[in-house]
Structures are given as C-alpha cells and as structure tokens.
Design an enzyme around this catalytic site. Structure first.
Site, PDB file in Angstrom:
ATOM      1  N   ILE A 155     105.133  33.257  45.467  1.00 23.27           N
ATOM      2  CA  ILE A 155     103.604  33.027  45.042  1.00 23.27           C
ATOM      3  C   ILE A 155     103.452  33.252  43.296  1.00 23.27           C
ATOM      4  O   ILE A 155     103.130  32.261  42.789  1.00 23.27           O
ATOM      5  CB  ILE A 155     102.607  33.813  45.640  1.00 23.27           C
ATOM      6  CG1 ILE A 155     102.707  33.297  47.296  1.00 23.27           C
ATOM      7  CG2 ILE A 155     101.132  33.313  45.117  1.00 23.27           C
ATOM      8  CD1 ILE A 155     102.127  34.254  48.191  1.00 23.27           C
ATOM      9  N   ASP A 174     107.383  42.891  37.194  1.00 20.82           N
ATOM     10  CA  ASP A 174     108.081  42.968  38.267  1.00 20.82           C
ATOM     11  C   ASP A 174     109.213  43.920  38.396  1.00 20.82           C
ATOM     12  O   ASP A 174     109.763  44.054  37.335  1.00 20.82           O
ATOM     13  CB  ASP A 174     108.662  41.617  38.841  1.00 20.82           C
ATOM     14  CG  ASP A 174     108.793  41.495  40.211  1.00 20.82           C
ATOM     15  OD1 ASP A 174     109.330  42.195  40.879  1.00 20.82           O
ATOM     16  OD2 ASP A 174     108.269  40.379  40.834  1.00 20.82           O
ATOM     17  N   THR A 232      94.629  38.078  44.862  1.00 17.96           N
ATOM     18  CA  THR A 232      94.947  37.270  46.016  1.00 17.96           C
ATOM     19  C   THR A 232      95.886  37.985  46.959  1.00 17.96           C
ATOM     20  O   THR A 232      96.620  37.083  47.883  1.00 17.96           O
ATOM     21  CB  THR A 232      95.189  35.816  45.736  1.00 17.96           C
ATOM     22  OG1 THR A 232      96.668  35.789  45.119  1.00 17.96           O
ATOM     23  CG2 THR A 232      94.053  35.019  45.069  1.00 17.96           C
ATOM     24  N   SER A 233      96.308  39.183  46.764  1.00 11.67           N
ATOM     25  CA  SER A 233      97.606  39.662  47.347  1.00 11.67           C
ATOM     26  C   SER A 233      97.280  40.920  48.502  1.00 11.67           C
ATOM     27  O   SER A 233      97.300  40.173  49.507  1.00 11.67           O
ATOM     28  CB  SER A 233      98.185  40.345  46.343  1.00 11.67           C
ATOM     29  OG  SER A 233      99.865  40.037  46.514  1.00 11.67           O
ATOM     30  N   ARG A 234      96.631  41.763  48.198  1.00 16.32           N
ATOM     31  CA  ARG A 234      96.223  43.017  49.311  1.00 16.32           C
ATOM     32  C   ARG A 234      95.065  43.649  48.592  1.00 16.32           C
ATOM     33  O   ARG A 234      95.249  43.929  47.654  1.00 16.32           O
ATOM     34  CB  ARG A 234      97.323  43.729  49.725  1.00 16.32           C
ATOM     35  CG  ARG A 234      98.496  42.987  50.916  1.00 16.32           C
ATOM     36  CD  ARG A 234      97.644  42.679  51.950  1.00 16.32           C
ATOM     37  NE  ARG A 234      98.494  41.862  52.988  1.00 16.32           N
ATOM     38  CZ  ARG A 234      98.630  40.723  53.202  1.00 16.32           C
ATOM     39  NH1 ARG A 234      98.176  39.660  52.433  1.00 16.32           N
ATOM     40  NH2 ARG A 234      99.405  40.049  54.069  1.00 16.32           N
ATOM     41  N   ASP A 258      90.360  37.641  46.690  1.00 13.42           N
ATOM     42  CA  ASP A 258      90.552  37.000  48.169  1.00 13.42           C
ATOM     43  C   ASP A 258      90.817  37.907  49.274  1.00 13.42           C
ATOM     44  O   ASP A 258      91.159  37.693  50.507  1.00 13.42           O
ATOM     45  CB  ASP A 258      91.575  36.123  47.864  1.00 13.42           C
ATOM     46  CG  ASP A 258      91.913  35.058  49.222  1.00 13.42           C
ATOM     47  OD1 ASP A 258      90.819  34.700  49.937  1.00 13.42           O
ATOM     48  OD2 ASP A 258      92.959  34.952  49.762  1.00 13.42           O
ATOM     49  N   GLU A 263      88.810  45.199  54.253  1.00 12.85           N
ATOM     50  CA  GLU A 263      88.428  43.740  54.904  1.00 12.85           C
ATOM     51  C   GLU A 263      88.630  43.760  56.246  1.00 12.85           C
ATOM     52  O   GLU A 263      87.985  42.688  56.997  1.00 12.85           O
ATOM     53  CB  GLU A 263      89.548  42.630  54.128  1.00 12.85           C
ATOM     54  CG  GLU A 263      90.828  42.621  54.577  1.00 12.85           C
ATOM     55  CD  GLU A 263      91.748  41.549  53.882  1.00 12.85           C
ATOM     56  OE1 GLU A 263      91.546  41.443  52.558  1.00 12.85           O
ATOM     57  OE2 GLU A 263      92.293  40.824  54.752  1.00 12.85           O
TER      58      GLU A 263
END
Ligand code: NAD
Length: 332
Positions: A155, A174, A232-234, A258, A263
C-alpha cells in the site's frame, strides 16, 4: 469443506456467494464477531473465516481446535488480531489475503488528504445550507510539499507513487528499503527525521510490538508544527490521547483516520440510535479538522473480488494439500 464466517455484512455474503459458485464450499454466515463470547456458535466447521476486528485469542483458538477447526482464513491483510503462537500449538493453520488492490487503501489515504486540505467535507455541508462563503476553506498546494510515509510495502508503495505524481517530495521510513521507490525518487530517512520534516505523514506499516503507538507521547513533539496525520493502517499505531493533545495545541493541523484503536465496538455498525460511550472518538468527532471513516479503505469492488477469490483459493489449496502461499506463521 464447511466454512463458518464471522463479522459478515450483506456485501461479504454477496461477494463470497458469487465467487464460491466455482469452488462449491458450504458457507455459513454469522454477522457477530468471533470472540470468546461467540465461539460457541461453531458447530462442525473445518474453517473459520474472520475479519479485522475478530479476536482470535488463545482461549478462542483452543475452543476452535476442540470443534475440529483446522484452518483460520483471514479475509484481510493484517493479522495482529490472531494469537499465532496459540494457533501453531493447536495445529491450526492461518492464511490471509496479503495483497488485494493496494490501490483501494492508498487512494483512500489520498482522498482523506484532499478532503482535509481543501475542506471538502465542510464545503459539502455549507452548500447544502446555501452558504456560498469561502471563509475558512483555504487549503494549500500539495505540489512541492514533503510527504512522510511510514511503511512502504504494497500500500505504501502505491501511495508514494501517487504523491510523487502530485509533485510532492516523498520521504519514507521502513525497516526494509524498497529499491524501486528509491529509483523513483523516494528518500529513506530515520523516523525522527521523517517526523520533523514532513508536511503530511501517512502510516502504512502493520501493527506489531515495534509499531504500537509509533506516533505517541514519546515522539509527537518532534512532528513539524502544522503537519497533517493520516492513518489508514491500524488504530493502535497512534496514541489517540496524544494526538488529541496535538490537535488542541495546533501542532497537528488535521487528522484523517480510517482506523481507530477501539474500533471493534463501533465500526461496521449503525449506532445512530445509541449513546456512544467512547469519549475519545466523540472528542475526535468534535474537531472541524478531523475526518474519520469507519475502516472503508479496502472497500472497492476490485478489492472485494480479490478478497473473496484469494480467500477461497487459499482454502482450496489447503483442501488439496497444496503449499499455502499465503500462510501466516508464528515467528517468535
Ligand atoms: P505490507 O506487508 O505489504 O507492507 C508493510 C510495510 O511495513 C513493509 O514494507 C514492512 O517492512 C513495513 N514495516 C514493518 N514493520 C515496520 C516498522 N517497525 N517500521 C516501519 N515500517 C515497518 O502491508 P500492506 O499491504 O502495505 O498493508 C499495510 C497495512 O495496511 C496492513 O498491515 C493493514 O494494517 C493496513 N490495511 C488497512 C486496510 C483498510 O481498509 N484501512 C486494508 C488493508 C490493509
């Protein structure tokens, strides 16, 4: 082979039933999540198929093993919700869908940046109330801005390329550098340097012990004042309380999420007639510069097709004794 699905919505059934026409498995759907309260629902299943917020803890796995379950099929990429050590010791295999339209999530991250920057969410509501004023809607050019990308896997790679296309300078962090991205112009830097220099930070790494609260009290002060943060990952990648403080002080100019650490009790449900007890998310919804979506990054027809197809292929391979190319193993 009988597959028992948990956390299913109507759209999951529809995609899996369509793709299953050529596989012919027996499908059994539950809309509740799999956890220690619901594991008793399983009645003779070879496979359980689960999603991002199912809790596959050791007691759940022991109960699955006792019911004869041989394999857990995750219909998602992340596997932070499965106790892999317990799966191994109970001889239960775990497979996942490692890549399904990385474009879906990367494009959603970009959509969040665009909406927050140009305040599209506010403009939409204003125009519906015949308020045609521009006051408060000013954004900035993305061209020339520095984008910090944490995690340049499937992604993150797509996201980097989109942002390069906007004319942004892209820096990344990374544990493994991507040679192709370096050639395309992405510069790898240490995390601290990324936090200090980015105008927008977007998180695309998995949640694990080394990434939990990768944005939190320990380093949030390093973030450049006025930076936009996108996750948008975790949810567990960011410490929500620290981020709220940074939004209040203006250190963060905007937040797009997101995913949210808590959640599990909120997302994928219609709670519009209930009192939401989670005060942190309610505080977040009160900020004009916070955009929350309920884990919909993956939600495109292309991704749903790939999720259903890959999940059923994983199980076909298991049934035929073939190599499980998408197996997730405990590496402790
Ligand atoms: P991937 O495995 O292809 O890439 C993850 C990258 O993160 C890898 O390059 C890895 O080296 C890097 N990484 C691992 N540990 C790191 C660390 N400590 N610091 C920095 N980088 C680290 O995964 P992907 O397919 O790109 O997915 C990324 C994440 O996106 C998934 O783990 C999942 O949590 C999330 N996701 C969200 C949605 C959604 O709907 N919002 C959908 C799919 C995936």
């Amino acid at each position: 082979m009988k597959i028992t699905f948990f956390s299913t919505q109507q759209y999951d059934r529809s995609f899996f039933e369509t793709h299953n026409k050529k596989f012919g498995f027996e499908l059994n759907f539950y809309d509740v999540g799999l956890n220690d309260q619901t594991v008793h629902l399983i009645d003779r299943a070879d496979v359980v198929c689960v999603f991002v917020n199912d809790r596959i803890t050791r007691p759940v796995i022991e109960r699955l093993a006792a019911q004869g379950v041989k394999i857990i099929a995750l219909r998602c990429a992340g596997f932070n919700n499965v106790d892999l050590e317990a799966a191994r010791s109970n001889r239960i295999k775990v497979v996942r869908v490692p890549a399904y339209s990385p474009h879906a999530v990367a494009e959603h991250a970009v959509a969040m940046i665009m909406a927050l920057n140009r305040k599209t969410h506010k403009a939409y509501n204003r125009i519906r109330e015949q308020n045609f004023s521009l006051n408060g809607l000013m954004g900035f050019d993305l061209f020339g801005k520095t984008i910090g990308v944490v995690g340049t896997g499937n992604i993150g790679e797509v996201f980097c390329k989109i942002m390069l296309g906007f004319g942004c300078r892209v820096i990344a962090y990374d544990v493994k550098e991507h040679e192709g991205l370096k050639k395309a112009g992405v510069k790898y830097v240490p995390l601290n340097e990324l936090l200090t220099n980015s105008d927008i930070i977007s998180l695309h790494c998995p949640l694990n012990e080394s990434t939990k609260y990768i944005i939190g009290d320990g380093n949030i002060a390093l973030i450049k004042k006025g930076c936009m943060l996108i996750n948008t990952s975790r949810g567990g990648l960011i410490n929500t309380k620290s981020v709220i403080k940074a939004l209040k002080s203006g250190q963060l100019c905007a937040l797009g999420i997101d995913v949210y650490e808590q959640e599990e009790t909120l997302f994928f449900r219609d709670l519009s007639g209930s009192i939401v007890e989670d005060d942190l998310i309610m505080r977040l919804t009160s900020f004009p510069n916070v955009l929350i979506t309920a884990h919909q990054g993956f939600f495109t027809t292309e991704a749903m097709d790939q999720i259903a197809e890959t999940t059923l292929r994983n199980l076909q391979a298991f049934g035929s004794g073939d190599v499980l190319i998408n197996e997730v193993k405990f590496d402790g």
